[in-house]
Design an enzyme around this catalytic site. Structure first.
Site, mmCIF file in Angstrom:
data_model
loop_
_atom_site.group_PDB
_atom_site.id
_atom_site.type_symbol
_atom_site.label_atom_id
_atom_site.label_comp_id
_atom_site.label_asym_id
_atom_site.label_seq_id
_atom_site.Cartn_x
_atom_site.Cartn_y
_atom_site.Cartn_z
ATOM 1 N N GLU A 277 161.607 61.779 -56.359
ATOM 2 C CA GLU A 277 162.729 61.327 -57.195
ATOM 3 C C GLU A 277 162.359 61.331 -58.668
ATOM 4 O O GLU A 277 163.161 61.695 -59.526
ATOM 5 C CB GLU A 277 163.193 59.923 -56.778
ATOM 6 C CG GLU A 277 163.724 59.817 -55.355
ATOM 7 C CD GLU A 277 165.050 60.536 -55.133
ATOM 8 O OE1 GLU A 277 165.613 61.092 -56.087
ATOM 9 O OE2 GLU A 277 165.516 60.540 -53.969
ATOM 10 N N ARG A 281 164.204 63.927 -61.287
ATOM 11 C CA ARG A 281 165.090 63.283 -62.268
ATOM 12 C C ARG A 281 164.410 63.139 -63.630
ATOM 13 O O ARG A 281 164.997 63.459 -64.661
ATOM 14 C CB ARG A 281 165.535 61.902 -61.765
ATOM 15 C CG ARG A 281 166.265 61.992 -60.432
ATOM 16 C CD ARG A 281 166.841 60.649 -60.012
ATOM 17 N NE ARG A 281 167.134 60.639 -58.579
ATOM 18 C CZ ARG A 281 168.114 59.971 -58.010
ATOM 19 N NH1 ARG A 281 168.919 59.233 -58.739
ATOM 20 N NH2 ARG A 281 168.311 59.995 -56.705
HETATM 21 C C1 DMJ Z 1 170.065 64.178 -55.963
HETATM 22 O O1 DMJ Z 1 169.077 63.313 -56.330
HETATM 23 C C2 DMJ Z 1 169.523 65.557 -55.707
HETATM 24 O O2 DMJ Z 1 170.547 66.483 -55.761
HETATM 25 C C3 DMJ Z 1 168.810 65.669 -54.402
HETATM 26 O O3 DMJ Z 1 168.424 66.980 -54.118
HETATM 27 C C4 DMJ Z 1 169.704 65.201 -53.279
HETATM 28 N N1 DMJ Z 1 170.224 63.890 -53.547
HETATM 29 C C5 DMJ Z 1 170.815 63.611 -54.817
HETATM 30 C C6 DMJ Z 1 172.275 63.949 -54.958
HETATM 31 O O4 DMJ Z 1 173.020 63.810 -53.851
#
Ligand code: DMJ
Length: 646
Positions: A277, A281
């Site tokens: 994550e 992000r």
């Molecule tokens: C996001 O953090 C990313 O797209 C990930 O690959 C899947 N989950 C969420 C969005 O749904």
């Protein structure tokens, strides 16, 4: 047959209670009470009466449900309270009482009457199509809106609490335009691309206002309670949203956020973060902001977080742990297992590879390449499909037997293709694994629903097919289309279009026009509807996958229907998830347009991905983040496709 001399009825002898017998006779009880009442003195009777009156008044004052019923407050507010009791969040912890609601226009109410009918999928595609998207609201909803106009305290028909004073204020300063239902369109259903793009900018500004007012510098906005939640304590939404602001041309907002990154953001914190994550992000967001803006501040921060994440790879197998303490430099798996998730360890490659390229420090790329090379060689795949877990000690797949393109496996497939594209389409191993996996999907997971033949991707569990599809799987049409654009077989594009239709139907067939988290498809002959939703799966987290795929499909086909579908989805977000004081909220029930039930959380990917993809979908400019120059990471952060060496 009756026994001899026995009557064919049963008699219950009457006995006085004092004699120890059971007496259920109401009349007797009434007489007994009355006798006792008459035995009391006048003073005693007055005292009892006084106490009863006092108890009644106190009860009324302290039990709001009763008070509200008597004062005629909206039934829906009572529902809202019931929901508080049922759900663990505190959606209505607003500081001030709610104010006068807006009276809807008569035509809006009549539009709503059209909306409650839902035909079969595909054939239906919303009853009133072009020109009047706003008709997708139920009759009951209209009644609720009528009530809103009458009541002092209102519960929004969007499912969020509306403080209409705030909404008016927003209108005054030109922001936060709290339009009555159905009036939120900019340019109407057939509005030009420019006006639709402007509508996305409005949505972004509204979301950003909530974040700024109530959660500045924190991870996520809780828009209904006007507060925030922390996940890593690193300003997640702000970082995830940086490049969206750049792309949307929101300069002021971008500069302000950049200032925060420069002065407030520190990774020297004793905090556990999830490797995947924080890579997609934070590292991804900083890298793309660096590329778009050219500001070295973002590169410095990217290098800082990248280095701090590296301890995750210190495992016996070199398959990384899921969690890293970025302050202490230690890493560990989740408390209950030594497994990591396959999608997580194989969806950090674009970012670490790019970090190596721009810093000229190979350690990052080496670490993630090792993961890919190990996964490539592993046994336990089914026609290129991977299980969901991998053990950090042995480096082997664990809990084998389940194959999905949803949670825990999804972006493995996405990153196979995208690494191949990022590296200039030279690394054949990625391409081979990707092509094999798509064949594996076709062979094992692809089915058609009944009665309308929607093509969907189900799951396989120990040889048993399950017609379950996560909304997460809706990344696949976009990925397939991107592959076809890069020269992969044309039938990938055919499949992309079919799956795109299915993902769209997951929205359009819901009463709110928003997809649930998970659907199940009917496959047996004689089914009356294609899509079923289990009660536990009815939530919508403002996820991006469908609008992401719409963006790719539109870029490559120029078929305007994809823009129209995205426009419908944006308006549904505005109708059911927008919170008037700022922000958008995830909701619990996409099947209840009268009360979608806010979850009181705006996920960072709503700004990082959903709104960005919507904006790009409505743009006619193929050079606005050209797909021949950039590859989007799985959090929608564009990273450059590497230039070929001269
Ligand atoms: C996001 O953090 C990313 O797209 C990930 O690959 C899947 N989950 C969420 C969005 O749904």
């Amino acid at each position: 047959m009756n026994a001899p001399n026995r009557p064919d009825y049963v008699s219950i002898p009457f006995t006085e209670p004092q004699s120890g017998g059971y007496n259920n006779n109401k009349q007797w009880r009434r007489q007994s009470c009355w006798r006792k009442w008459k035995q009391l003195s006048r003073l005693q009777r007055s005292l009892v009466l006084f106490m009863l009156v006092l108890l009644f008044i106190c009860g009324m004052a302290s039990y709001p449900t009763v008070t509200k019923r008597l004062t005629g407050l909206a039934e829906r507010e009572l529902d809202a309270e019931r929901n508080i009791l049922l759900r663990p969040f505190k959606p209505y912890g607003l500081p001030e009482p709610f104010k006068q609601g807006q009276q809807p226009l008569p035509e809006q109410l009549s539009q709503r009457k059209l909306s409650n009918k839902r035909g079969p999928p595909i054939l239906q595609n919303r009853l009133v199509k072009k020109g009047n998207l706003s008709n997708v609201v139920s009759e009951g909803n209209a009644a609720a809106i009528r009530k809103e106009g009458d009541e002092k305290m209102t519960c929004s028909w969007r499912g969020a609490m509306i403080d209409t004073d705030q909404a008016t204020e927003g209108t005054r300063d030109g922001q936060n335009k709290e339009e009555p239902p159905g009036n939120q369109q900019v340019g109407g259903f057939n509005g030009s691309g420019t006006s639709r793009m402007e509508a996305v900018r409005d949505a972004f500004r509204h979301a950003w206002k909530g974040y700024k007012d109530y959660s500045w510098g924190h991870d996520e906005l809780r828009p209904v309670s006007r507060s925030y939640s922390e996940w890593f304590g690193l300003g997640l939404t702000l970082i995830d949203a940086l490049d969206t602001m750049w792309i949307l041309g929101l300069k002021e907002e971008f500069e302000e956020a950049k200032q925060w990154v420069a002065t407030e953001l520190t990774f020297n914190k004793n905090v556990d973060v999830n490797l995947f994550e924080s890579t997609i992000r934070i590292l991804g967001g900083l890298l793309s902001s660096y590329h778009l803006s050219g500001d070295s501040l973002f590169l410095d921060k990217a290098r800082d977080i990248g280095s701090r994440l590296m301890p995750a790879f210190n495992t016996p197998s070199k398959i990384p742990y899921s969690d890293v303490n970025i302050g202490k430099g230690t890493a560990h798996p989740p408390r209950w297992t030594s497994d990591s998730t396959v999608a997580e360890v194989t969806s950090i490659q674009l970012e670490f590879r790019e970090l190596s390229r721009i810093t000229q420090d190979p350690q990052y790329q080496a670490a993630v390449a090792e993961v890919m090379s190990q996964v490539h060689k592993l046994d336990g795949k089914l026609d290129g499909l991977v299980p969901m877990f991998i053990n950090t000690n042995s480096g082997q797949f664990s809990h084998q037997g389940i194959y999905t393109l949803g949670a825990r496996a999804d972006s493995y497939y996405e990153y196979l293709l995208k690494q191949w594209i990022q590296g200039g389409r030279k690394e054949d191993q990625f391409l081979e694994d990707y092509l094999q996996a798509i064949e594996g999907v076709k062979k094992n997971l692809l089915q058609k629903s009944s009665p309308n033949g929607l093509v969907f991707v189900g799951e396989l569990s120990h040889g048993q097919f399950s017609p379950k599809m996560d909304h997460l799987v809706c990344f696949l049409p976009g990925t397939l289309a991107l592959g076809a654009h890069n020269g992969l077989p044309a039938d990938h594009m055919d499949l992309a279009k079919e799956l795109m239709q299915t993902c769209y139907q997951m929205y359009v067939q819901m009463e709110t026009g928003l997809s649930p988290e998970i659907v199940h498809f009917n496959m047996h002959q004689g089914s009356t509807r294609d899509i079923e939703v289990k009660p536990a799966d009815r939530h919508n987290l403002l996820r991006p996958e469908t609008v992401e795929s719409l963006f790719y499909l539109y870029r490559f086909t120029k078929d305007h229907k994809y823009q129209d579908w995205g426009w419908e989805i944006l308006q549904s977000f505005n109708k059911y998830t927008k919170v008037s004081s700022g922000g958008y909220t995830s909701i619990n029930n996409v099947r209840d347009p009268d009360y979608p039930s806010p979850r009181d959380k705006m996920e960072s990917f709503f700004l990082g991905e959903t709104l960005k993809y919507l904006y790009l979908l409505f743009s006619e400019d193929p050079d606005l983040i050209s797909l021949d120059k950039y590859v989007f990471n799985t959090e929608a952060h564009p990273l450059p496709i590497w230039p070929s060496p001269e």
